[in-house]
Design a protein around this motif. Structure first.
Motif, PDB file in Angstrom:
ATOM      1  N   PRO A 102       0.818  -1.226   0.000  1.00  0.00           N
ATOM      2  CA  PRO A 102       0.000   0.000   0.000  1.00  0.00           C
ATOM      3  C   PRO A 102       0.851   1.274   0.000  1.00  0.00           C
ATOM      4  O   PRO A 102       0.494   2.260  -0.669  1.00  0.00           O
ATOM      5  N   ASP A 103       1.987   1.257   0.708  1.00  0.00           N
ATOM      6  CA  ASP A 103       2.855   2.445   0.696  1.00  0.00           C
ATOM      7  C   ASP A 103       3.496   2.646  -0.676  1.00  0.00           C
ATOM      8  O   ASP A 103       3.695   3.787  -1.116  1.00  0.00           O
ATOM      9  N   ILE A 104       3.847   1.534  -1.346  1.00  0.00           N
ATOM     10  CA  ILE A 104       4.394   1.651  -2.704  1.00  0.00           C
ATOM     11  C   ILE A 104       3.350   2.263  -3.634  1.00  0.00           C
ATOM     12  O   ILE A 104       3.647   3.183  -4.409  1.00  0.00           O
ATOM     13  N   LEU A 105       2.114   1.754  -3.543  1.00  0.00           N
ATOM     14  CA  LEU A 105       1.044   2.289  -4.405  1.00  0.00           C
ATOM     15  C   LEU A 105       0.788   3.773  -4.098  1.00  0.00           C
ATOM     16  O   LEU A 105       0.521   4.560  -5.014  1.00  0.00           O
ATOM     17  N   ALA A 106       0.889   4.144  -2.823  1.00  0.00           N
ATOM     18  CA  ALA A 106       0.713   5.552  -2.463  1.00  0.00           C
ATOM     19  C   ALA A 106       1.831   6.407  -3.071  1.00  0.00           C
ATOM     20  O   ALA A 106       1.584   7.532  -3.545  1.00  0.00           O
ATOM     21  N   GLY A 107       3.045   5.871  -3.055  1.00  0.00           N
ATOM     22  CA  GLY A 107       4.154   6.594  -3.677  1.00  0.00           C
ATOM     23  C   GLY A 107       3.957   6.743  -5.169  1.00  0.00           C
ATOM     24  O   GLY A 107       4.230   7.806  -5.750  1.00  0.00           O
ATOM     25  N   LEU A 108       3.480   5.685  -5.797  1.00  0.00           N
ATOM     26  CA  LEU A 108       3.213   5.757  -7.236  1.00  0.00           C
ATOM     27  C   LEU A 108       2.135   6.792  -7.547  1.00  0.00           C
ATOM     28  O   LEU A 108       2.243   7.549  -8.522  1.00  0.00           O
ATOM     29  N   ALA A 109       1.100   6.823  -6.718  1.00  0.00           N
ATOM     30  CA  ALA A 109       0.007   7.779  -6.957  1.00  0.00           C
ATOM     31  C   ALA A 109       0.495   9.221  -6.906  1.00  0.00           C
ATOM     32  O   ALA A 109      -0.062  10.098  -7.574  1.00  0.00           O
ATOM     33  N   GLN A 110       1.550   9.467  -6.127  1.00  0.00           N
ATOM     34  CA  GLN A 110       2.103  10.829  -6.050  1.00  0.00           C
ATOM     35  C   GLN A 110       2.618  11.311  -7.402  1.00  0.00           C
ATOM     36  O   GLN A 110       2.686  12.515  -7.653  1.00  0.00           O
ATOM     37  N   VAL A 111       3.009  10.361  -8.268  1.00  0.00           N
ATOM     38  CA  VAL A 111       3.533  10.751  -9.591  1.00  0.00           C
ATOM     39  C   VAL A 111       2.629  10.228 -10.709  1.00  0.00           C
ATOM     40  O   VAL A 111       3.065  10.011 -11.829  1.00  0.00           O
ATOM     41  N   GLN A 112       1.336  10.035 -10.375  1.00  0.00           N
ATOM     42  CA  GLN A 112       0.334   9.639 -11.369  1.00  0.00           C
ATOM     43  C   GLN A 112       0.651   8.282 -11.987  1.00  0.00           C
ATOM     44  O   GLN A 112       0.592   8.102 -13.208  1.00  0.00           O
ATOM     45  N   MET A 113       0.977   7.336 -11.125  1.00  0.00           N
ATOM     46  CA  MET A 113       1.171   5.962 -11.563  1.00  0.00           C
ATOM     47  C   MET A 113       0.350   5.033 -10.672  1.00  0.00           C
ATOM     48  O   MET A 113      -0.082   5.414  -9.589  1.00  0.00           O
ATOM     49  N   HIS A 114       0.132   3.811 -11.130  1.00  0.00           N
ATOM     50  CA  HIS A 114      -0.649   2.837 -10.365  1.00  0.00           C
ATOM     51  C   HIS A 114      -0.348   1.443 -10.886  1.00  0.00           C
ATOM     52  O   HIS A 114       0.472   1.264 -11.800  1.00  0.00           O
ATOM     53  N   ALA A 115      -1.050   0.455 -10.302  1.00  0.00           N
ATOM     54  CA  ALA A 115      -0.885  -0.936 -10.745  1.00  0.00           C
ATOM     55  C   ALA A 115      -2.229  -1.551 -11.127  1.00  0.00           C
ATOM     56  O   ALA A 115      -2.357  -2.763 -11.203  1.00  0.00           O
ATOM     57  N   ILE A 116      -3.199  -0.705 -11.389  1.00  0.00           N
ATOM     58  CA  ILE A 116      -4.551  -1.175 -11.703  1.00  0.00           C
ATOM     59  C   ILE A 116      -4.539  -1.894 -13.054  1.00  0.00           C
ATOM     60  O   ILE A 116      -3.968  -1.415 -14.031  1.00  0.00           O
ATOM     61  N   GLN A 117      -5.184  -3.054 -13.100  1.00  0.00           N
ATOM     62  CA  GLN A 117      -5.350  -3.853 -14.318  1.00  0.00           C
ATOM     63  C   GLN A 117      -4.027  -4.312 -14.934  1.00  0.00           C
ATOM     64  O   GLN A 117      -3.930  -4.512 -16.144  1.00  0.00           O
TER      65      GLN A 117
END
Length: 553
Positions: A102-117
């Motif tokens: 979850p912390d990795i995904l939060a970090g990714l969201a800070q730069v408009q990235m994700h792991a969805i799909q």
């Protein structure tokens, strides 16, 4: 590059919060494994051989330096300081702790990235040519169409639970397929019709894995405004008729093969009658809204630097080879597109350390408007480099080990993570790649051989695209021991074809010698300037079989 609006950011932030709560419930024992499985897959998280694996989306392989620096930071904070670029232009972390995801995904969201799909039975990352928007042979930039597909397909409620995963690729050049569109569930080629209107040639039912098949052409010309409604019609037919009783027969390629391309096309066209000109029809305003994110950077008005480059090539033969192998002509005079090889000897193909990521980010900022791309051949591209700065870039890339002039050669190996990481793999693939790269480390010899695609997969799922390598190597398990099957003649381009199996498999130690013998046969039989793939096509497998299996005769 597409930039999130407030709605996009809200969706990604909310997804992070949801997964954080789901992960906490799982770790507290409130969710069973089978309950957590679909939740983690919807967020790109697999359970692998040694640790979880997180697959992160890189839409159509496009990154900027800010995103890459964030990936470097996250690999150092939560992983082992490196990550792996995949053949779907994504990136994977192979060693994160579950509680840190979850912390990795939060970090990714800070730069408009994700792991969805990036996993699950849904529409995966749409891929395209790594040179999209910058080469001279392109009809149109495929990236806006990829982005429209991304926005349409992300969290699409009707297509969240398809029979199997679903892959789409878009190519913009009529002369070269650099996105392997004929080996995707749906392959789209940008074309123009007789009155110069832009549209798509539509292929369906291609794919690799256990049943490798070349996609079938089901529509010669699809007007651009109907792109999404036609994709929807295809997906609906697949969603309704695709098999769900056997995961190995669930891909759309099996359905298309079973029905036949004509019957499948008829069903799609019939479904399309309900969708054509409906809500999914693309308006000019919507296309322009998305296309506005892919306008050219602030190019200078330049002439091609032919005289300068000619002198630099004379003075520096190694630079000349790098220009020949790693640099492509650009649509804008005075510019070039450059491939940074991350296939340096001693590094697993596709792997990239945090230091290398920061180095590439710095090169992108200094030489290419801060932007870079990931290729499905697992290299990185700076797409907008001034020709009069190519020498400076080469010197800078050499200092950080990113200037190996081997693009397209035998040592530019495509390779999945294999048995070192992947729970599905039957055999290791990275050591095989390293053994071949070590054997063929003489660049002058590789240049004499010319272009040869060598692809390695650790299992039949074909993440290393072994079926479409000119030389393909597949790891197989025989009573608990690792062996390797070799195929020849695969081609991912417009002459798409699946490689043919050479014969009985080999043990790992034999593979460098086997590849060496295959290359010797090519050298013996090639016509002047004939590429390896063309020689294989002309002479067939027999000369290669005779040389490789000579001991058993």
């Amino acid at each position: 590059m597409y930039v999130y609006d407030s709605f996009d950011q809200k969706v990604v932030d909310e997804r992070v919060a949801q997964f954080r709560e789901q992960t906490e419930r799982y770790l507290d024992g409130q969710l069973a494994d089978e309950e957590f499985l679909p939740l983690r897959l919807q967020n790109g998280l697999y359970i692998q051989r040694h640790a979880p694996m997180l697959r992160i989306a890189i839409p159509y392989g496009l990154l900027d330096s800010t995103k890459l620096r964030k990936l470097a930071e996250l690999t150092e904070t939560f992983d082992k300081g490196y990550a792996h670029f995949t053949t779907r232009q994504n990136i994977q972390f192979n060693w994160p702790a579950l509680e840190d995801v979850p912390d990795i995904l939060a970090g990714l969201a800070q730069v408009q990235m994700h792991a969805i799909q990036t996993s699950g039975n849904c529409i995966r990352n749409t891929t395209t040519d790594q040179f999209a928007g910058v080469l001279r042979d392109e009809i149109a930039d495929p990236r806006p169409w990829c982005e429209l597909i991304r926005q349409w397909s992300t969290l699409h409620p009707e297509f969240a639970f398809l029979p199997r995963k679903f892959k789409i690729a878009v190519n913009g050049s009529p002369s070269s397929d650099r996105a392997a569109v004929r080996f995707h569930d749906i392959g789209l080629e940008l074309v123009r019709n007789d009155v110069n209107e832009l549209g798509f040639r539509v292929f369906v039912g291609g794919g690799l894995g256990r049943t490798p098949l070349v996609g079938q052409l089901i529509r010669e010309f699809l007007p651009t405004q109907h792109l999404l409604s036609y994709l929807e019609a295809i997906l609906r037919v697949y969603n309704l008729l695709g098999r769900r009783d056997n995961k190995y027969k669930a891909r759309i390629k099996i359905l298309v093969k079973a029905l036949g391309a004509d019957a499948f096309r008829d069903k799609v066209e019939a479904e399309w009658t309900y969708l054509k000109d409906g809500a999914a029809t693309l308006t000019e305003a919507e296309v322009n809204r998305v296309a506005a994110h892919f306008i050219d950077p602030d190019y200078a008005s330049l002439d091609d630097a032919d005289a300068l480059l000619a002198q630099q090539k004379v003075d520096n033969p190694a630079f000349a080879q790098w220009l020949s192998r790693n640099v492509h002509l650009h649509k804008k005079p005075g510019y070039a597109a450059v491939t940074l090889s991350i296939k340096k000897l001693g590094y697993a193909p596709g792997d990239c350390t945090a230091d290398q990521m920061r180095s590439v980010a710095q090169l992108a900022d200094e030489f290419s408007f801060g932007e870079l791309r990931v290729s499905h051949e697992q290299n990185l591209i700076l797409a907008d480099v001034r020709q009069d700065r190519l020498f400076d870039l080469w010197e800078a890339a050499k200092l950080v080990g990113l200037a190996t002039a081997n693009i397209g050669t035998l040592s530019d190996v495509i390779c999945c993570p294999g048995g070192d990481y992947c729970a599905l793999a039957n055999a290791k693939s990275i050591p095989i790649a390293e053994s071949i790269q070590s054997r063929f480390d003489d660049l002058d010899y590789l240049y004499d051989l010319g272009d040869i695609d060598l692809n390695i997969s650790g299992c039949m799922n074909a993440c290393g695209h072994h079926h479409i390598g000119n030389i393909g190597i597949l790891g197989v398990d025989k009573k608990g021991e690792e062996f390797y099957q070799v195929s020849l003649g695969g081609d991912s381009g417009q002459n798409a074809r699946v490689g043919k199996i050479l014969g009985p498999s080999f043990n790992a130690d034999d593979i460098p010698d086997v590849v060496d013998k295959i290359v010797q046969v090519y050298v013996d039989h090639r016509h002047q300037d004939e590429l390896f793939a063309d020689t294989v096509e002309r002479v067939g497998l027999e000369p290669f079989k005779e040389r490789v299996y000579a001991k058993s005769h």
